[in-house]
Design a protein around this motif. Sequence first.
Motif, PDB file in Angstrom:
ATOM      1  N   LEU A  90       0.858  -1.177   0.000  1.00 39.72           N
ATOM      2  CA  LEU A  90       0.000   0.000   0.000  1.00 39.72           C
ATOM      3  C   LEU A  90       0.895   1.228   0.000  1.00 39.72           C
ATOM      4  O   LEU A  90       1.957   1.215   0.589  1.00 39.72           O
ATOM      5  N   HIS A  91       0.456   2.297  -0.666  1.00 39.00           N
ATOM      6  CA  HIS A  91       1.181   3.559  -0.523  1.00 39.00           C
ATOM      7  C   HIS A  91       0.282   4.549   0.211  1.00 39.00           C
ATOM      8  O   HIS A  91      -0.866   4.232   0.530  1.00 39.00           O
ATOM      9  N   TYR A 135      -0.156  -9.977   0.965  1.00 35.01           N
ATOM     10  CA  TYR A 135       0.544  -9.019   1.793  1.00 35.01           C
ATOM     11  C   TYR A 135      -0.263  -7.728   1.978  1.00 35.01           C
ATOM     12  O   TYR A 135      -0.386  -7.196   3.087  1.00 35.01           O
ATOM     13  N   MET A 136      -0.843  -7.239   0.882  1.00 32.68           N
ATOM     14  CA  MET A 136      -1.596  -5.983   0.983  1.00 32.68           C
ATOM     15  C   MET A 136      -2.848  -6.149   1.841  1.00 32.68           C
ATOM     16  O   MET A 136      -3.278  -5.222   2.522  1.00 32.68           O
ATOM     17  N   LYS A 137      -3.403  -7.344   1.804  1.00 40.74           N
ATOM     18  CA  LYS A 137      -4.573  -7.584   2.647  1.00 40.74           C
ATOM     19  C   LYS A 137      -4.173  -7.497   4.123  1.00 40.74           C
ATOM     20  O   LYS A 137      -4.906  -6.940   4.938  1.00 40.74           O
ATOM     21  N   SER A 138      -2.973  -7.998   4.439  1.00 40.44           N
ATOM     22  CA  SER A 138      -2.537  -7.920   5.837  1.00 40.44           C
ATOM     23  C   SER A 138      -2.309  -6.460   6.246  1.00 40.44           C
ATOM     24  O   SER A 138      -2.580  -6.069   7.377  1.00 40.44           O
ATOM     25  N   GLN A 139      -1.845  -5.647   5.303  1.00 37.18           N
ATOM     26  CA  GLN A 139      -1.677  -4.221   5.600  1.00 37.18           C
ATOM     27  C   GLN A 139      -3.016  -3.544   5.855  1.00 37.18           C
ATOM     28  O   GLN A 139      -3.148  -2.685   6.719  1.00 37.18           O
ATOM     29  N   ASN A 157      11.209   9.950  -2.855  1.00 41.85           N
ATOM     30  CA  ASN A 157      10.583  10.542  -1.673  1.00 41.85           C
ATOM     31  C   ASN A 157       9.353   9.736  -1.245  1.00 41.85           C
ATOM     32  O   ASN A 157       8.306  10.279  -0.960  1.00 41.85           O
ATOM     33  N   THR A 158       9.519   8.429  -1.238  1.00 42.40           N
ATOM     34  CA  THR A 158       8.392   7.606  -0.826  1.00 42.40           C
ATOM     35  C   THR A 158       8.358   7.486   0.694  1.00 42.40           C
ATOM     36  O   THR A 158       9.359   7.654   1.371  1.00 42.40           O
ATOM     37  N   LEU A 159       7.180   7.224   1.175  1.00 42.86           N
ATOM     38  CA  LEU A 159       6.956   7.072   2.603  1.00 42.86           C
ATOM     39  C   LEU A 159       6.288   5.733   2.758  1.00 42.86           C
ATOM     40  O   LEU A 159       5.338   5.434   2.037  1.00 42.86           O
ATOM     41  N   SER A 160       6.746   4.949   3.687  1.00 41.77           N
ATOM     42  CA  SER A 160       6.099   3.654   3.775  1.00 41.77           C
ATOM     43  C   SER A 160       5.036   3.657   4.868  1.00 41.77           C
ATOM     44  O   SER A 160       5.311   3.994   6.015  1.00 41.77           O
ATOM     45  N   PRO A 161       3.815   3.320   4.495  1.00 47.46           N
ATOM     46  CA  PRO A 161       2.738   3.282   5.490  1.00 47.46           C
ATOM     47  C   PRO A 161       3.065   2.349   6.647  1.00 47.46           C
ATOM     48  O   PRO A 161       2.723   2.654   7.777  1.00 47.46           O
TER      49      PRO A 161
END
Length: 833
Positions: A68-69, A127-131, A608-612
């Motif tokens: 996720l972003h 993985y995204m579902k777990s996020q 310049n990404t930020l990790s949720p």
Amino acid sequence: MMGESAINMQTDSETLVRPQRPDRYDVKAVEKRWQMEWERQHLYTVGSAEDQPKFYCLEQFPYPSGHLHMGHVRVYTLGDVVARYRRMRGYRVLHPMGWDAFGLPAENAAIKSGVAPRVSTMANIAYMKSQMRQMGLSFDWTHEVTTSEPDYYRFTQELFLMFYERGLAYRKAGAVNWCPSCETVLANEQVEDGVCWRCEAPVTKRDLTQWYLKITDYAERLLQDLDGLDWPQDIVTQQRNWIGKSTGAEVVFRVPATGDAITVFTTRPDTLFGATYVVLAPEHPLVARLVADLPSQQEVQDFVARERVTSDIERTAETAEKRGIFTGAYAEHPLTGALVPIWVGNYVLADYGTGAVMGVPSHDERDFRFSRRYHLPAVTVVRPLGESGDGFEVTTEAYTGSGVLVNSAEFTGLDSEAAKTAIADRLWERRLGGLRVTYRMRDWLISRQRYWGAPIPIVHCTRCGVVPVPVSELPVRLPEKATFTGRGVSPLAQDEHWVRTACPRCGGTAQRETDTMDTFVDSSWYYYRYTSADSARPFDPHQVSYWMPVDEYVGGKEHAVLHLLYSRFFTKVLYDAGWVPAEEPFRRLLSQGMVVYHGKKMSKSKGNTLSPESIMDDWGSDATRVFMLFAAPPEKDFEWKEAGVEGAYRFLQRVYRLAVRDLQAEDGPDGSADATVRRLTARTVHKVSEDLNRRSFNTAVSALMEFTNGLYQHWSALSAEVHRQGLETLTILLAPFAPHLAEELWHELGHGQSVHLESWPDYDAGLLVDPEVEVAVQINGKVRFKMMVSAELDGDGLGAQALADTRMVSYVHGRQLVKLVTVPGRLVNVVVR
RNA sequence: GCCGGGAUGGCGGAAUCGGCAGACGCAGAGGACUUAAAAUCCUCCAAUAGGUGACUAUUGUGCGGGUUCAAGUCCCGCUCCCGGCACCA
């Protein structure tokens, strides 16, 4: 190995820096505990009580890229607040999630690493579902759909066949947009500023036979129905511009030498008498025939060949020079009978209008420049209203406004508007044209030369031609193994075994269509499938008529003329086919702004990404959610600030401390603040409800902060009952925003059931107004002092009291009262001279 | 060029129907607690001038006009920024 130990060290030092304290709750433990508990209880599975009003809350489903972003975190937070609020308001809420799982990245990854697209896609989804679970989102996973699974794409194929039967899917040869980097074609909507919307590579042209969906048949309805939508203005405007309706006339210029006819489209039939030549697009089919026997033939063919290889960006650039060539042929002006030269010009677009225009140098800027360059004659036929007499003549620049007709035979003297219809009528009488409407929008090209998409369910038979695959034989499955080369042709075409098949009509040998569908086809109907994800049909008509239309749709602005337009088109076709009850899919649209970091849109290339996940690890999901909502109104872009999340985190801890303390609070000495806090409680319920209704999440959060501040301020003077009432109300109101903390507090307060099953609180409207209010007293519009008055005091009483106030004297002394304006409960304005 | 949206303290933003501009938060300052710091709790915080001070006056929502008792809000004319479309006949 190295990476792992580094991560461990970081975790250790964090534990050292931030030890647990009695006045703080352990965010991670609390959030984890309730996430597990909600799942165990199936808390968000849609209920069966059909007597409740329904609410379909939808957020655009993601492409399973792997992580996720921050943009995802924002959309899903917004949607989740809406869903939770509606549930507490007594609605039966459908809040599903799924995966827009076909697409190029999975295939490109396969080319690079050899991992099959389905394998990487499924891993990414897990993985995204777990996020999403970590974010505490209240999705009902029993409605999940994955567009790349055969039990979804078989229905995408079935819908394609339905379009085909209705004459809305067709094959056409022509010049198409080609992305050399993605190695596939693109629809017009997917080319932005001449570059590919996905990879930003310059788009070129290719001549290919491709499948299209006839969205242009629906242009007028897509335009008209925009009026009834509760959508943001900018999105509606973008769609309107994209559809690009334009009203004008068709005019036929006969070619006496060959017996052909050239039809042009113009929005200015009133300038017809100023037409001194005709220009065809280089791609126009008549070009070759017109020059067939003329000496200019070779030269014209060379010109056409040169222009066709020029890229669109170059050709449509502002600065592009207008190039053209005379064909040597002449056409007959439909009203004067004069012979005008026929040219071929690079500035005429083949696929807009009729692919041909009439040249009116005096009243069109492009024609003016073209005529100057090639020394073509000009006639002035419209005189501006301000100009008098017949002396007006266009000389240095085209006059493109309206006015009075001159040099136009019997139409001379008419004004432009009247002349438009009069001339169109005359053309109609002579069978040489008439009024006509055109649209800028083109049909939707859906063929893609890629593997990871839904195969187009068509068979090419040497005897029968194009034959649709019968619905009973769906799905046309993707072969499990494929060779990914990324070179211009669908990998399916290289799988001979897969391609070879029997013709469903004659049984003879035939070949499968090897292109797959644009992934926007998959996403044009997923919200129907959600309503009945296990249906043996594309969707269950009863479920669809119950749930549709979507009541609230949350998503990004970038889909204004992509997904949102295609989905409206699909819905209208489904409606016409009698499959769905509503003509529009999304009643209300919330288009959220971007999350910006260090002043720029986040992207890997800008670094310049930020990790949720790291933010949620540091501050917790609740604080992340609250900051997202509080930082800006949902439709605005906002800058991610670490200090901002910290503020949200502090607020939540402050609420927690308030609860811990108040749970132990004895009756205050006198309960003297009870009335004040009761009113504050009522006002907060009112304010938060109103704000959620109008989607003003940032002010709703601020109202909760004020409420918390108020409870702190008055706590020592409250009775135990008011303490508790305030605290319980705060907890319930907090539930849509910070679901984990609210749940924790609710249980601390001694409740056994989830706070998310509670009803939204009511309030006594009588408590909204304080008995005493402060009103401003203005003299000549300037606030000079304030006074406390009874809230019931009417205008006259208010005026009298203001004039009687001792502070009034110095302002009105020796002056004359001109006017007295009173607004009960708010202000008095004394006008003196 | 056309269409749409916007401009409010040091910063993000609030003001919902023309009625007290700056809610709430961030940053900053001061105080309490503490051996000290962090954390927490409390107070202050648009600008300018005057006053020891509670305060007083003036200015102030991109710029210039207008309507109105009253304008961030409505009207007219601009400037700049963001987004979309753009040789669309």
